[in-house]
Design a protein around this motif. Structure first.
Motif, short mmCIF file in Angstrom:
data_model
loop_
_atom_site.label_atom_id
_atom_site.label_comp_id
_atom_site.label_asym_id
_atom_site.label_seq_id
_atom_site.Cartn_x
_atom_site.Cartn_y
_atom_site.Cartn_z
N ASP A 116 6.90 26.07 -3.09
CA ASP A 116 5.61 26.69 -2.77
C ASP A 116 5.51 27.03 -1.29
OD1 ASP A 116 4.98 26.31 -5.40
OD2 ASP A 116 3.26 24.99 -5.06
N VAL A 117 4.79 28.08 -1.02
CA VAL A 117 4.58 28.54 0.36
C VAL A 117 4.13 27.38 1.25
CG1 VAL A 117 3.08 30.00 1.78
CG2 VAL A 117 4.11 30.93 -0.30
N ASP A 118 3.19 26.58 0.76
CA ASP A 118 2.65 25.50 1.60
C ASP A 118 3.66 24.38 1.84
OD1 ASP A 118 2.37 24.89 -1.09
OD2 ASP A 118 0.43 23.92 -0.90
N LEU A 176 4.38 30.16 -7.35
CA LEU A 176 3.55 31.31 -7.74
C LEU A 176 4.30 32.64 -7.58
CD1 LEU A 176 0.69 32.48 -8.35
CD2 LEU A 176 0.20 32.26 -5.91
N MET A 230 -2.29 26.62 -12.89
CA MET A 230 -1.63 26.55 -11.58
C MET A 230 -0.60 25.41 -11.49
SD MET A 230 -4.64 27.43 -8.83
CE MET A 230 -5.81 26.19 -9.36
N HIS A 284 -1.43 22.12 -11.82
CA HIS A 284 -2.04 20.96 -11.18
C HIS A 284 -3.00 20.27 -12.14
CE1 HIS A 284 -0.40 21.93 -7.27
NE2 HIS A 284 -0.87 23.16 -7.36
N HIS A 327 -2.81 17.00 -0.97
CA HIS A 327 -2.77 18.37 -1.53
C HIS A 327 -4.13 18.69 -2.18
CE1 HIS A 327 -1.56 21.84 -4.02
NE2 HIS A 327 -0.57 22.00 -3.16
C1 MLT Z 1 0.09 25.55 -5.45
O1 MLT Z 1 0.08 24.39 -5.03
O2 MLT Z 1 -0.27 25.82 -6.59
C2 MLT Z 1 0.60 26.63 -4.56
O3 MLT Z 1 0.78 26.15 -3.26
C3 MLT Z 1 -0.26 27.83 -4.63
C4 MLT Z 1 0.09 28.85 -3.60
O4 MLT Z 1 1.26 29.14 -3.37
O5 MLT Z 1 -0.84 29.39 -2.99
#
Ligand code: MLT
Ligand code: MN
Ligand code: ZN
Length: 309
Positions: free
Chosen positions: A92-94, A169, A248, A250, A275
């Motif tokens: 993921d980006v984050d 994503l 998503m 989660h 998170h």
């Molecule tokens: C997530 O935790 O679902 C992702 O970080 C979403 C995202 O990439 O914005």
């Protein structure tokens, strides 16, 4: 072992740059009971000298500046960093973009699953971390390994395991029912100090606590866990995004299949949410949601939180 929460928010952080939801507006306005948060990352050290990052968030530069233990030590030369390794739990980006902040010819090791390493290889910008200096080490699932980097043994053992989840994503395959997700796209980590015989778990993304995961976590001392949403449909309800938490990848905190219910029978010593998405009502310290998670024995992680074990 020392664990620092560098960033306790989910992707986008808190406040999120383009968001005027109730929480983001309140934290921006300085309303009491709301605390700003950077994006998802932990740091861990056995000796307080050499550190490993658990995920590398887009806010890493700020997180290093805010964390004295991660500063370059003037006694150790013109160029130095206590950060010897970064372990990634998904693509993921984050969780990966912070790697870019670690350029400037500083050695350290990147650990990730084959799936996440393939993403790094496919994005040529990560070549700023030259292979010779910053080795990329594939994590085999369910096989504990010793963390090392820049010629330093961190004295910690890591065991990675698959958890229910979804591919990042930006890699989703719309034609496939599970979006093309495969084992290794989302992992959890068990970090152990073998000398002190102490361990904790870090699982910042998880779609559901199934029987297998529950059995693994039963009786654990500390679990840092996915606190993205309080209710599965809160982003829909607030008109923010047309997706549920389930979509998503989660699990939510509340509800019959949520994390509060799932962990209530597992006898974990300390349960800490990380998170946390900016839509989540627990970010308001005075909300009924916050009182309900704390009443259920959970802590809501915050940036700068330090845990020793
Ligand atoms: C997530 O935790 O679902 C992702 O970080 C979403 C995202 O990439 O914005
Ligand atoms: Mn995320
Ligand atoms: Zn918001």
């Amino acid at each position: 072992m020392i664990i620092k929460v560098l960033g306790s928010a989910a992707g986008g952080g808190f406040p999120q740059w383009n968001c005027n939801c109730r929480n983001c507006a309140a934290v921006r306005a300085g309303v009491p009971g709301f605390r700003a948060r950077t994006q998802s990352s932990l740091a861990v050290s056995r000796d307080g000298v050499n550190w490993a990052l658990l995920n590398a968030s887009p806010d890493l530069r700020q997180q290093i500046n805010d964390t004295p233990q991660l500063h370059a030590d003037p006694k150790l030369g013109l160029r130095h960093s206590p950060i010897k390794a970064a372990v990634l739990t998904n693509g993921d980006v984050d969780h990966i973009i912070g790697l870019i902040n670690l350029r400037e010819a500083q050695p350290f090791s990147i650990y990730a699953s084959d799936r996440v390493l393939a993403t790094l290889h496919a994005n040529s910008v990560f070549q700023v971390l030259a292979d010779g200096l910053v080795p990329r080490i594939e994590i085999a699932l369910d096989k504990p390994f010793e963390l090392e980097g820049a010629g330093v043994d961190l004295g910690l053992t890591v065991e990675a395991f698959a958890v229910p989840g979804k591919v990042a994503l930006y890699l989703e395959d719309a034609s496939s029912a599970d979006f093309g997700s495969q084992e290794g796209d989302t992992i959890g980590l068990k970090i152990t100090d073998p000398v002190e015989k102490k361990s904790f778990f870090y699982i910042p993304g998880c779609a559901t606590v199934d029987e297998k995961l529950g059995a693994r976590l039963k009786g654990a001392s500390i679990v840092f866990f996915d606190g993205t949403l309080f209710t599965d449909d809160e982003m829909l309800e607030q008109g923010l995004l047309n997706k549920t938490g389930a979509r998503m990848g989660h699990t939510s905190m509340s509800g019959a299949s949520g994390s509060i219910a799932a962990f209530s029978k597992l006898g974990v010593g300390r349960l800490i949410y990380v998170h946390i998405n900016n839509s989540n009502p627990v970010l308001d310290e005075n909300s009924p949601a916050r009182k309900s998670v704390e009443g259920a024995g959970w802590e809501v992680g915050y940036d700068g939180m330090e845990v020793r074990l």
